[in-house]
Design a protein around this motif. Sequence first.
Motif, PDB file in Angstrom:
ATOM      1  N   VAL A   1       0.761 -17.597  60.358  1.00 37.63           N
ATOM      2  CA  VAL A   1       0.576 -17.601  61.810  1.00 37.63           C
ATOM      3  C   VAL A   1       1.177 -18.862  62.435  1.00 37.63           C
ATOM      4  N   MET A   2       1.231 -19.936  61.673  1.00 39.51           N
ATOM      5  CA  MET A   2       1.776 -21.193  62.195  1.00 39.51           C
ATOM      6  C   MET A   2       3.297 -21.162  62.330  1.00 39.51           C
ATOM      7  N   VAL A   3       3.967 -20.304  61.568  1.00 41.88           N
ATOM      8  CA  VAL A   3       5.428 -20.315  61.550  1.00 41.88           C
ATOM      9  C   VAL A   3       6.040 -20.181  62.941  1.00 41.88           C
ATOM     10  N   PRO A   4       5.715 -19.129  63.713  1.00 39.14           N
ATOM     11  CA  PRO A   4       6.344 -19.017  65.040  1.00 39.14           C
ATOM     12  C   PRO A   4       5.983 -20.168  65.969  1.00 39.14           C
ATOM     13  N   LEU A   5       4.808 -20.747  65.788  1.00 35.41           N
ATOM     14  CA  LEU A   5       4.411 -21.887  66.617  1.00 35.41           C
ATOM     15  C   LEU A   5       5.265 -23.113  66.293  1.00 35.41           C
ATOM     16  N   LEU A   6       5.502 -23.323  65.018  1.00 35.63           N
ATOM     17  CA  LEU A   6       6.353 -24.442  64.611  1.00 35.63           C
ATOM     18  C   LEU A   6       7.782 -24.234  65.108  1.00 35.63           C
ATOM     19  N   LEU A   7       8.236 -22.981  65.052  1.00 33.91           N
ATOM     20  CA  LEU A   7       9.588 -22.677  65.517  1.00 33.91           C
ATOM     21  C   LEU A   7       9.741 -22.933  67.009  1.00 33.91           C
ATOM     22  N   GLN A   8       8.645 -22.815  67.749  1.00 35.98           N
ATOM     23  CA  GLN A   8       8.687 -23.044  69.193  1.00 35.98           C
ATOM     24  C   GLN A   8       8.538 -24.519  69.553  1.00 35.98           C
ATOM     25  N   GLY A   9       8.352 -25.371  68.535  1.00 41.72           N
ATOM     26  CA  GLY A   9       8.320 -26.804  68.797  1.00 41.72           C
ATOM     27  C   GLY A   9       6.947 -27.427  68.808  1.00 41.72           C
ATOM     28  N   TYR A  10       5.905 -26.661  68.501  1.00 46.93           N
ATOM     29  CA  TYR A  10       4.572 -27.242  68.419  1.00 46.93           C
ATOM     30  C   TYR A  10       4.502 -28.215  67.242  1.00 46.93           C
ATOM     31  N   SER A  11       3.702 -29.269  67.399  1.00 46.94           N
ATOM     32  CA  SER A  11       3.474 -30.165  66.271  1.00 46.94           C
ATOM     33  C   SER A  11       2.600 -29.444  65.247  1.00 46.94           C
ATOM     34  N   LYS A  12       2.568 -29.960  64.039  1.00 54.72           N
ATOM     35  CA  LYS A  12       1.775 -29.332  62.986  1.00 54.72           C
ATOM     36  C   LYS A  12       0.300 -29.256  63.382  1.00 54.72           C
ATOM     37  N   LYS A  13      -0.189 -30.315  63.987  1.00 57.10           N
ATOM     38  CA  LYS A  13      -1.596 -30.354  64.388  1.00 57.10           C
ATOM     39  C   LYS A  13      -1.881 -29.322  65.467  1.00 57.10           C
ATOM     40  N   GLU A  14      -1.006 -29.247  66.476  1.00 59.46           N
ATOM     41  CA  GLU A  14      -1.193 -28.278  67.566  1.00 59.46           C
ATOM     42  C   GLU A  14      -1.053 -26.851  67.050  1.00 59.46           C
TER      43      GLU A  14
ATOM     44  N   SER B   1      13.566 -28.774  64.898  1.00 58.71           N
ATOM     45  CA  SER B   1      13.694 -30.141  64.396  1.00 58.71           C
ATOM     46  C   SER B   1      13.921 -30.127  62.888  1.00 58.71           C
ATOM     47  N   LYS B   2      14.616 -31.148  62.407  1.00 64.53           N
ATOM     48  CA  LYS B   2      14.875 -31.264  60.965  1.00 64.53           C
ATOM     49  C   LYS B   2      13.567 -31.333  60.184  1.00 64.53           C
ATOM     50  N   LYS B   3      12.572 -31.961  60.793  1.00 65.13           N
ATOM     51  CA  LYS B   3      11.276 -32.093  60.133  1.00 65.13           C
ATOM     52  C   LYS B   3      10.648 -30.723  59.887  1.00 65.13           C
ATOM     53  N   ILE B   4      10.721 -29.845  60.904  1.00 69.54           N
ATOM     54  CA  ILE B   4      10.147 -28.503  60.769  1.00 69.54           C
ATOM     55  C   ILE B   4      10.934 -27.687  59.755  1.00 69.54           C
ATOM     56  N   LYS B   5      12.264 -27.774  59.827  1.00 68.75           N
ATOM     57  CA  LYS B   5      13.090 -27.018  58.872  1.00 68.75           C
ATOM     58  C   LYS B   5      12.821 -27.486  57.447  1.00 68.75           C
ATOM     59  N   PHE B   6      12.666 -28.783  57.281  1.00 68.56           N
ATOM     60  CA  PHE B   6      12.376 -29.304  55.937  1.00 68.56           C
ATOM     61  C   PHE B   6      10.998 -28.839  55.477  1.00 68.56           C
ATOM     62  N   LYS B   7      10.041 -28.794  56.407  1.00 70.31           N
ATOM     63  CA  LYS B   7       8.692 -28.339  56.032  1.00 70.31           C
ATOM     64  C   LYS B   7       8.716 -26.879  55.590  1.00 70.31           C
ATOM     65  N   ILE B   8       9.453 -26.031  56.305  1.00 71.25           N
ATOM     66  CA  ILE B   8       9.548 -24.621  55.919  1.00 71.25           C
ATOM     67  C   ILE B   8      10.184 -24.501  54.539  1.00 71.25           C
ATOM     68  N   ALA B   9      11.270 -25.269  54.319  1.00 71.53           N
ATOM     69  CA  ALA B   9      11.930 -25.248  53.009  1.00 71.53           C
ATOM     70  C   ALA B   9      10.985 -25.734  51.916  1.00 71.53           C
ATOM     71  N   LYS B  10      10.251 -26.803  52.212  1.00 68.34           N
ATOM     72  CA  LYS B  10       9.303 -27.348  51.230  1.00 68.34           C
ATOM     73  C   LYS B  10       8.215 -26.325  50.924  1.00 68.34           C
ATOM     74  N   ASN B  11       7.721 -25.637  51.960  1.00 70.75           N
ATOM     75  CA  ASN B  11       6.710 -24.600  51.729  1.00 70.75           C
ATOM     76  C   ASN B  11       7.260 -23.486  50.849  1.00 70.75           C
ATOM     77  N   ASN B  12       8.510 -23.085  51.109  1.00 69.09           N
ATOM     78  CA  ASN B  12       9.119 -22.034  50.291  1.00 69.09           C
ATOM     79  C   ASN B  12       9.198 -22.442  48.829  1.00 69.09           C
ATOM     80  N   VAL B  13       9.350 -23.742  48.596  1.00 68.30           N
ATOM     81  CA  VAL B  13       9.427 -24.259  47.225  1.00 68.30           C
ATOM     82  C   VAL B  13       8.036 -24.359  46.602  1.00 68.30           C
ATOM     83  N   LEU B  14       7.115 -24.973  47.339  1.00 72.59           N
ATOM     84  CA  LEU B  14       5.787 -25.253  46.774  1.00 72.59           C
ATOM     85  C   LEU B  14       4.917 -24.008  46.635  1.00 72.59           C
TER      86      LEU B  14
END
Length: 684
Positions: free
Chosen positions: A104-117, A243-256
């Motif tokens: 559920v967080m994925v589309p929110l992150l894609l829209q620019g929300y911070s991880k906390k929000e 943001s690069k941070k969000i893209k890296f987080k998605i990639a990291k999640n795909n790995v972990l």
Amino acid sequence: MIELKNVNKFYNANGITNLGLRNINLELNKNEIVAITGDSGSGKSTLLNVITKIDTFDEGEIYYKGNETSYFSISDMDDFRKNKVGFIFQNYNIIDSYTVLENVMVPLLLQGYSKKEARKKALVLIERVGLKDRFKNRGSKLSGGEKQRCVIARALASDCEILACDEPTGNLDSKTGKEIIELIKEISKDKLVLIVTHDYSLVENIVTRKIRLSDGEVVEDTKFVKVEKEEDEILDLDYKPISKKIKFKIAKNNVLFTPKKTIFTCAVFFVIFFITLFLFQFSIYSNQALNVNNPYKNKQNDRLYVYTEDKTQIDIDDIKSITDNYVINPFFEDESISFEISNDNDRSNINCLYSLYPKDYKLIDGKLPENDSEVLFIIPNNSMTDYELIKDYTTLTFANNKYKISGFAKSSSITQCMIGYSSKLSKDLLLSTEINISVKSDDLITIQPINSDVEKLTLIFPNSYKEIINDIEISIEIEGIYHYSDYVIEYSDDPYIQAKCNYKKILTENVFEVSVYEANTAKIKNKLNSLGYEVDIPSKLDVGDDILTFMSNLYGYLTIFMSCCLLVIVFFITYFILSKIYSSKKNDYEILRTLGVTQKDMKTIVNYEVFIVGCTGLVLGFIIAFILMLLIPSINILLPIKFLTFVIYILVCLFFIYKIAHRFNKKLFKFSVIASLKGDDFFD
């Protein structure tokens, strides 16, 4: 909100054109719940896909709030889906490796929300769809109904104006299906809801409009509730990169979140990089075969070896006129000499080279020698000798003379251990030079003379040889090369031929060869050549033209060529193996694309993912190779490696990882989103 005017869609397969949609004219507005029905193959899903920009259309126009969409690029379509459309599919399209919360967080992150929000908002939506107690569960652990609820929460997270539902109850039992339909109705306020279904009875209680298709045409359009048309507005589709941070987080999640696949992928990269490292080092060692005829072991870069073509003596004044850094008669410098090393508790023998002028080393323990009774112990970087095994030795012994080991160093300029810096040890080694005396009468006799304090080399024959001495052929050679004729003959009652000589006198007054140590080897060589001397630069010695040289060159080049071929083969084998692994993740990539991840961002995510796993495999390769070196010191073909080789190896591995990621991305975007959703295997 959405208006279709004379929209046509065609499909081409095997040279045959098939009609998907024909002359579709519809006006769809917010607050409508539209059921799209019809027989299998009638065009229901095709209509949904062209409206939501999963697929393109060929003729006509589709307007969104008065804006033409036929000009949309792929990025525009991605951006439209990300900001305007939420999807609910028959097969759920949930990322099974993610938890409910992460989905559920994925589309929110894609829209620019911070991880906390994003987390805070996602938890509210999860509770709304009744999955509060399951938010930590992975998608693979959910029931069909729970997966569909998760997808609905994800659709709500995108705050979409259009909710596209393609057979949302197709894989659910009737009870769960009814619950999902009621939930869709509950969340439909201020949205245009499009529901594709083959069973109209499942949704007839909630829909405000029914559209039935047959052979790609609208044959029924019944409105049960009249809604007002929304005013047109300018459509802003300016691409806002993730943001690069969000893209890296998605990639990291795909790995972990896919540990089994990640471990296996990491293992594949590790094996490939380990093989590559082996081939690298093997090629380097094989390349040394190109210098197989080089007789020198001491190949320091600043060393020259001087001699005469006819093996006569050298005028030492010629050498002194050019440099003060020289060693006369350095026969011992290219020999492996057995030295005894010892400490208070142990003694051992070790074979080393010797140089009075060692260069290009790094001190790793102790200090440089301060006098002639001290020596420096230098270990080559690629030596089998383990520093840990010899670092406790403090004394070196040769010819009954003891020398203190003042320090230890490492060097990349030598291929065998080296002792250095003592002129006293140089003299000891010089006095160990072989002076062979061959006497030819009835038999060939080789005599090693005894070192003693005599004025001239003295040959001692039995008295019985006086009568035949003029018929005896005597050959005196130093190191089996240089002829020497300054000797006297004596006779004794001893029945054996003997010899005495003063090694020091012969080898200091008669200079046959000289080692010169200067940085500008080419310049020094030219000067010495002009004086009539032959000069070798051991580090650059050209091999001869004989058949052995040709074969060694051929072997070296073939080895390098074969190693390169193997690396290419390894690349394609690796790609084949990894493609099978990543093909199992294709569904996750498709889901991200339906959520509006643009091609550019998707490529970056895949790049990050491959680089994370690839670099992990690379690091593991070095760690395991290092451990093997500690456990099996004799494996010196792998480690250590020269710094330049290390840099080249790292660059090759990174390029290898890049090419793998590039090929994945090339295949990943070979097809449109709809082609991928239909099951085309982009890794074939």
